[in-house]
Write a protein that holds these residues in place. Structure first.
Motif, PDB file in Angstrom:
ATOM      1  N   ILE A 149    -113.225 -27.253  14.223  1.00  0.00           N
ATOM      2  CA  ILE A 149    -111.470 -26.789  14.071  1.00  0.00           C
ATOM      3  C   ILE A 149    -112.127 -25.479  13.913  1.00  0.00           C
ATOM      4  N   THR A 207    -104.211 -27.654   7.415  1.00  0.00           N
ATOM      5  CA  THR A 207    -104.102 -26.678   9.116  1.00  0.00           C
ATOM      6  C   THR A 207    -104.894 -25.490   8.315  1.00  0.00           C
ATOM      7  N   TRP A 245    -113.842 -31.722  11.370  1.00  0.00           N
ATOM      8  CA  TRP A 245    -112.807 -29.982  10.575  1.00  0.00           C
ATOM      9  C   TRP A 245    -113.660 -28.161  10.969  1.00  0.00           C
ATOM     10  N   SER A 302    -106.670 -23.700  15.680  1.00  0.00           N
ATOM     11  CA  SER A 302    -107.241 -24.883  14.374  1.00  0.00           C
ATOM     12  C   SER A 302    -105.967 -25.520  15.410  1.00  0.00           C
ATOM     13  N   ALA A 329    -111.318 -22.120  16.042  1.00  0.00           N
ATOM     14  CA  ALA A 329    -110.430 -21.196  15.862  1.00  0.00           C
ATOM     15  C   ALA A 329    -111.023 -19.457  15.853  1.00  0.00           C
ATOM     16  N   LEU A 357    -108.120 -24.544   7.165  1.00  0.00           N
ATOM     17  CA  LEU A 357    -108.831 -24.012   8.369  1.00  0.00           C
ATOM     18  C   LEU A 357    -108.668 -22.768   8.958  1.00  0.00           C
ATOM     19  N   ALA A 358    -107.845 -22.713   8.812  1.00  0.00           N
ATOM     20  CA  ALA A 358    -107.130 -21.151   9.640  1.00  0.00           C
ATOM     21  C   ALA A 358    -107.686 -20.405   8.591  1.00  0.00           C
TER      22      ALA A 358
END
Length: 297
Positions: free
Chosen positions: A158, A87, A155, A227, A162, A90-91
């Motif tokens: 996401i 995570t 992903w 996310s 976000a 991704l953030a």
């Protein structure tokens, strides 16, 4: 030289404040656990205080000890570390994408007043759309996209979702910063035959740094929230958001795993905000209060 001692003391206190706040949170947690009945407190049919049984509110130390419990072939702590790192990646991507989009929009709105008047209402309204409703749409649209022969990955949805939360504070903060230089400073560059691009690079962007950095801190927290919510909404496995759902289904007898997952997600926001704070230290020389004495376009 005499000022170095108070400055050092101030830095120490800034480090101690979060620790003291965390200790106070634990103290309040245990106080509620000790004082409030296990079934909570109800007035008539309305519950006014939550239940404090181990199935609803475990002891704070139980949340720590649960990290050593087995979770399949590994432990709960290892599972949370793996999913949190996924995570976090991704953030970070969402923070980068949202920052680029936000700064680009701010530069465009600063350059053309008509664009600002026409675009700003839509930028504000965009934040009123519930993220949980937007996530399935983005995932559905992404499933039809092919980039360089490669199909859209879950992903990527996401990251896009976000970054949708990130771009707003960055765009607003950057725009205010770009508009902050004093009229005299802008006219001075114009008198030296500096065009819009040179003024942007040498005056407006440095003046915008003190405005961008607080916006990035907000964006960092928003990137983590986005996310986690996107992982839950799209059903994407591998992240801390999906792990929260898994542990919530296992929390009938003891909620310690669920609390550990929630705390791990919160710590992601702290980590990402800390990275932004490092950037703030590197860009400290641009924090010149006297530069923003007025507003000019």
């Amino acid at each position: 030289m005499p000022r170095s001692v108070p400055a050092a003391g101030g830095r120490i206190w800034r480090l101690l404040y979060p620790i003291a706040a965390f200790a106070l949170l634990i103290a309040v947690w245990e106080l509620v656990k000790a004082v409030v009945p296990a079934n909570g407190v109800s007035v008539g049919s309305q519950r006014v205080l939550p239940r404090t049984s181990d199935g609803a509110l475990p002891h704070s130390w139980a949340v720590l000890t649960v990290l050593r419990e087995p979770d399949g072939r590994t432990t709960v702590g290892a599972t949370l570390s793996h999913t949190a790192s996924f995570t976090l990646e991704l953030a970070l991507l969402a923070l980068g994408l949202g920052t680029l989009v936000g700064i680009a929009l701010a530069v465009l709105m600063q350059r053309f007043e008509l664009v600002e008047r026409g675009l700003m209402p839509y930028v504000v309204v965009s934040q009123t759309i519930p993220l949980i409703a937007l996530a399935p749409l983005v995932a559905g649209w992404g499933g039809k996209i092919v980039i360089a022969g490669q199909p859209w990955q879950p992903w990527m949805s996401i990251v896009v979702i976000a970054s949708y939360l990130v771009f707003f504070p960055v765009a607003i903060g950057t725009l205010r910063g770009l508009q902050s230089p004093a009229e005299a400073s802008v006219e001075l560059l114009h008198s030296c035959a500096a065009g819009w691009w040179a003024t942007l690079l040498h005056l407006r962007l440095p003046a915008a740094v003190p405005h961008i950095l607080p916006a990035l801190r907000l964006g960092a927290a928003a990137a983590v929230i986005g996310s986690v919510v996107a992982e839950i909404s799209t059903g994407t496995a591998g992240g801390i958001g999906r792990q929260i759902i898994v542990f919530s289904q296992q929390s009938t007898g003891n909620a310690a795993r669920l609390y550990a997952a929630v705390i791990a997600a919160a710590l992601l926001g702290v980590v990402l905000t800390g990275l932004v704070s490092l950037a703030e230290v590197l860009l400290r020389r641009y924090a010149r209060p006297g530069l923003s004495a007025g507003s000019a376009r």
